[in-house]
Every structure is written in C-alpha cells, then in structure tokens.
Design a protein around this motif. Structure first.
Motif, PDB file in Angstrom:
ATOM      1  N   VAL A 256      -7.392  -1.479   2.948  1.00  0.00           N
ATOM      2  CA  VAL A 256      -6.192  -3.208   2.276  1.00  0.00           C
ATOM      3  C   VAL A 256      -5.422  -2.441   0.741  1.00  0.00           C
ATOM      4  CG1 VAL A 256      -6.190  -5.343   1.992  1.00  0.00           C
ATOM      5  CG2 VAL A 256      -7.207  -4.288   4.158  1.00  0.00           C
ATOM      6  N   TYR A 257      -6.234  -2.002  -0.093  1.00  0.00           N
ATOM      7  CA  TYR A 257      -6.075  -1.828  -1.540  1.00  0.00           C
ATOM      8  C   TYR A 257      -5.084  -1.316  -1.129  1.00  0.00           C
ATOM      9  CZ  TYR A 257     -10.534  -3.826  -2.440  1.00  0.00           C
ATOM     10  OH  TYR A 257     -11.433  -4.879  -2.896  1.00  0.00           O
ATOM     11  N   GLY A 258      -4.913   0.174  -0.600  1.00  0.00           N
ATOM     12  CA  GLY A 258      -4.167   1.119  -0.574  1.00  0.00           C
ATOM     13  C   GLY A 258      -2.864   0.326   0.168  1.00  0.00           C
ATOM     14  N   ALA A 259      -2.878  -0.505   0.824  1.00  0.00           N
ATOM     15  CA  ALA A 259      -1.486  -0.901   1.393  1.00  0.00           C
ATOM     16  C   ALA A 259      -1.065  -1.214   0.368  1.00  0.00           C
ATOM     17  CB  ALA A 259      -1.657  -1.713   2.778  1.00  0.00           C
ATOM     18  N   VAL A 260      -1.706  -2.244  -0.566  1.00  0.00           N
ATOM     19  CA  VAL A 260      -1.294  -3.140  -1.401  1.00  0.00           C
ATOM     20  C   VAL A 260       0.100  -2.062  -2.443  1.00  0.00           C
ATOM     21  CG1 VAL A 260      -1.722  -4.768  -3.093  1.00  0.00           C
ATOM     22  CG2 VAL A 260      -2.574  -4.882  -1.043  1.00  0.00           C
ATOM     23  N   VAL A 261      -0.815  -1.172  -2.760  1.00  0.00           N
ATOM     24  CA  VAL A 261      -0.576  -0.530  -3.778  1.00  0.00           C
ATOM     25  C   VAL A 261       1.003   0.094  -2.918  1.00  0.00           C
ATOM     26  CG1 VAL A 261      -0.628   2.194  -5.317  1.00  0.00           C
ATOM     27  CG2 VAL A 261      -2.805  -0.201  -4.802  1.00  0.00           C
ATOM     28  N   LEU A 263       2.915  -0.650  -0.588  1.00  0.00           N
ATOM     29  CA  LEU A 263       4.030  -2.273  -0.625  1.00  0.00           C
ATOM     30  C   LEU A 263       4.611  -2.563  -2.314  1.00  0.00           C
ATOM     31  CD1 LEU A 263       5.521  -4.170   1.062  1.00  0.00           C
ATOM     32  CD2 LEU A 263       3.248  -5.321   0.660  1.00  0.00           C
ATOM     33  N   GLY A 264       3.880  -2.185  -3.346  1.00  0.00           N
ATOM     34  CA  GLY A 264       3.822  -2.609  -4.392  1.00  0.00           C
ATOM     35  C   GLY A 264       5.007  -1.381  -5.518  1.00  0.00           C
ATOM     36  N   LEU A 265       4.349  -0.192  -4.737  1.00  0.00           N
ATOM     37  CA  LEU A 265       5.634   0.864  -5.267  1.00  0.00           C
ATOM     38  C   LEU A 265       6.889   0.875  -4.365  1.00  0.00           C
ATOM     39  CD1 LEU A 265       2.791   3.771  -4.950  1.00  0.00           C
ATOM     40  CD2 LEU A 265       4.104   2.372  -7.131  1.00  0.00           C
ATOM     41  N   THR A 266       7.087   0.476  -3.302  1.00  0.00           N
ATOM     42  CA  THR A 266       7.958  -0.046  -2.101  1.00  0.00           C
ATOM     43  C   THR A 266       8.840  -1.039  -3.044  1.00  0.00           C
ATOM     44  OG1 THR A 266       6.846   0.891  -0.292  1.00  0.00           O
ATOM     45  CG2 THR A 266       8.863  -0.262  -0.147  1.00  0.00           C
ATOM     46  N   LEU A 267       8.369  -1.663  -3.501  1.00  0.00           N
ATOM     47  CA  LEU A 267       8.834  -3.360  -4.111  1.00  0.00           C
ATOM     48  C   LEU A 267       9.807  -2.768  -4.923  1.00  0.00           C
ATOM     49  CD1 LEU A 267       7.136  -6.207  -3.786  1.00  0.00           C
ATOM     50  CD2 LEU A 267       9.052  -5.390  -2.245  1.00  0.00           C
ATOM     51  N   LEU A 268       9.045  -1.309  -5.673  1.00  0.00           N
ATOM     52  CA  LEU A 268       9.240  -1.480  -7.438  1.00  0.00           C
ATOM     53  C   LEU A 268      10.478  -0.326  -7.148  1.00  0.00           C
ATOM     54  CD1 LEU A 268       5.982  -0.860  -9.798  1.00  0.00           C
ATOM     55  CD2 LEU A 268       7.377  -1.829  -9.960  1.00  0.00           C
ATOM     56  N   LEU A 269      10.025   0.327  -6.069  1.00  0.00           N
ATOM     57  CA  LEU A 269      11.020   1.396  -5.667  1.00  0.00           C
ATOM     58  C   LEU A 269      12.752   0.824  -5.987  1.00  0.00           C
ATOM     59  CD1 LEU A 269       9.986   4.174  -3.892  1.00  0.00           C
ATOM     60  CD2 LEU A 269      10.705   4.332  -6.650  1.00  0.00           C
ATOM     61  N   LEU A 270      12.424  -0.012  -4.537  1.00  0.00           N
ATOM     62  CA  LEU A 270      13.881  -1.058  -4.098  1.00  0.00           C
ATOM     63  C   LEU A 270      14.548  -1.428  -5.529  1.00  0.00           C
ATOM     64  CD1 LEU A 270      12.380  -2.415  -0.647  1.00  0.00           C
ATOM     65  CD2 LEU A 270      14.169  -0.721  -0.590  1.00  0.00           C
ATOM     66  N   VAL A 271      13.334  -2.263  -6.496  1.00  0.00           N
ATOM     67  CA  VAL A 271      14.029  -2.627  -7.626  1.00  0.00           C
ATOM     68  C   VAL A 271      15.203  -1.930  -8.325  1.00  0.00           C
ATOM     69  CG1 VAL A 271      13.905  -4.356  -9.428  1.00  0.00           C
ATOM     70  CG2 VAL A 271      12.340  -5.280  -7.050  1.00  0.00           C
TER      71      VAL A 271
END
Length: 281
Positions: A256-261, A263-271
């Motif tokens: 779960v922690y890895g998935a959250v990380v 997902l967070g990196l993906t969102l940052l890249l999109l931004v």
C-alpha cells in the motif's frame, strides 16, 4: 399617584380599571391622596403642578403661540384621563368581587407625606417667595447666560389654563360618572371605537415587536440549527473522513505504501508536465 395606584392594586389584586369602582368609602386615605395627585397633575391651584404648568405655558406663550395652544390641549386631555381614573375607580358602584380595605400604614404614610408636598411644594418658588429658586439657580450661569430665566405672561394665560383644566374635570364627570354620550361620539362611531381601543397601539405594538421579535427569534434559531450547525457537522464529517482514510492508509502493508508513493509521483509528473506546457506554450 403611583403609590396610590399600587395601594389600589394591592387591595383588589388587579390593575384593570373596569374591575374597580366605589373605592372612595373603602379606601378614604388612598382616595384623598389620589385626588390630590390628580389635581396637582391637572394644574389646579394651589397644588404644586399648577406652578410648574404655569411656567411651561408662560414660556410656550412667549416663544411660540402654536406650542402654547398644543400645551393647552394637552392640559385638557391630561385632566380628562386623570379624572377618568378618579371617577371610575373611586366613585359609583363597586365592580369587584373582593372586599377591599385601606392599605397598612407602611403604604399610606409615604403617600400622605408626598400628598402634603404636592399641596404646598409649589410655594417654595413663587413670584413672592423665591429664596429656594434663587439658591438653586441664582448663581449659575453658562457662557454669561443666566439660567434662572423668568417667564411672565398675561394673566389671561393662567386663567385660560385653569379654566381648561376645570373644563376637563367637568367633561370627565359627564363621560365617566354620569355616562353622558357626546353627540360627537354618536356622529363618529369609528373615531369613538378607535379612541376607546387606544387607537390599537397595544395591538400594533404586540404585532410588530412581540410577534415580530418572536418570528425573528425562530428564524435565527432555524439559521443556527441548519446553517451554523450544518457547517459544523460538515467540518466534523470531513475531518472524520480524512482520519478514516488516513487510518486505512497507515495499515502497515508495504504494498500500500508503495502504491501511494507511485500514485504521488505520477500526480507530480502530471502537474509538472501541465505547467511546463503552459510555460513553454
């Protein structure tokens, strides 16, 4: 007069004038005090109210004739409503169920003292006896203007005021003791009804202020219940939801922690990609 009215209310346990009547013999001291107060308030000499009323009327006559005429009309109506109290409450047949009696001395003694003062107090500052007034105001001045200004008016002003007051007593006797129906009353029943119901001032006051303020109170209560408490409940629900979500994320599972990380990196890249396109474009 307030103390005398309290004595009557104490004896009858009511302040409704229509429930009174015939109290003159049952409460002679209260009646005498009330009568003296009514005469003083009406401006009948030699009672104290006569002197103060004469000064007011004299000043009004000197400054403005319209104010003087309004003051004379006020004298008439004041006398009528004061002697309405005298005639309805203290004369005629009793209209009360209780058997009233004179109030105890602890109530009548202050009334007697005040009645005596209402009878003689006006003489402390008369044109032929001014030491008290001179002592109070003689040495006071404001910007060089003397405060103890004397008002003198023609003798007919005083006579007119006394006659108007006596006429008010006469009319009150006709209306409220002899139950005379004035032709004006018969000719203008609507005006009589308005006057008898005090021009519905009490009802208007009750509608605007009592019911109006109650309605405003209910409206504010609904606002507090549904808006203020609703916003508070929404904030509580949001905070609880965030707490529940955070608790689910913090479950000790590395996946779960890895998935959250991720997902967070993906969102940052999109931004960053979005803003980079905006800057370059």
């Amino acid at each position: 007069m307030f103390l005398a009215a309290g004595s009557v209310i104490h004896a009858l346990n009511t302040n409704e004038i229509d429930a009174m009547g015939g109290l003159r013999k049952k409460m002679p001291v209260t009646f005498a005090v009330f009568l003296i107060g009514a005469l003083a308030l009406s401006g009948i000499p030699p009672f104290s109210g006569y002197f103060s009323k004469e000064m007011i009327l004299s000043a009004a006559y000197e400054k403005n004739l319209l104010l003087f005429l309004i003051a004379l009309v006020t004298v008439f109506f004041t006398t009528v409503y004061m002697f309405k109290l005298v005639f309805v409450a203290f004369t005629g047949e009793p209209r009360h169920e209780k058997s009233p009696h004179e109030s105890p001395w602890v109530m009548t003694l202050p009334m007697i003292i005040l009645a005596i003062l209402s009878t003689v107090a006006g003489f402390v500052n008369t044109p032929w006896f001014t030491p008290f007034g001179d002592w109070l105001l003689g040495g006071l001045s404001l910007s060089g203007v003397h405060l103890a200004e004397e008002h003198t008016a023609p003798l007919w002003v005083t006579i007119a005021a006394i006659l108007v007051a006596l006429f008010g007593i006469f009319m009150a006797n006709l209306f409220y003791r002899n139950h005379f129906i004035c032709p004006v009353v018969s000719a203008l029943p609507v005006l009589h009804k308005l006057s008898r119901n005090k021009f519905y001032i009490d009802e208007l006051y009750h509608f605007i202020f009592v019911k109006g303020l109650k309605g405003l109170g209910k409206l504010l209560s609904l606002f507090d219940q549904y808006i203020v408490e609703g916003l508070v409940a929404a904030v509580v629900y949001l905070v609880n939801g965030i707490g529940v979500l955070h608790a689910k994320l913090q479950n000790g599972q590395v996946q779960v922690y890895g998935a959250v990380v991720f997902l967070g990196l993906t969102l940052l890249l999109l931004v960053f990609t979005f803003f980079a396109k905006g800057v370059l474009g």
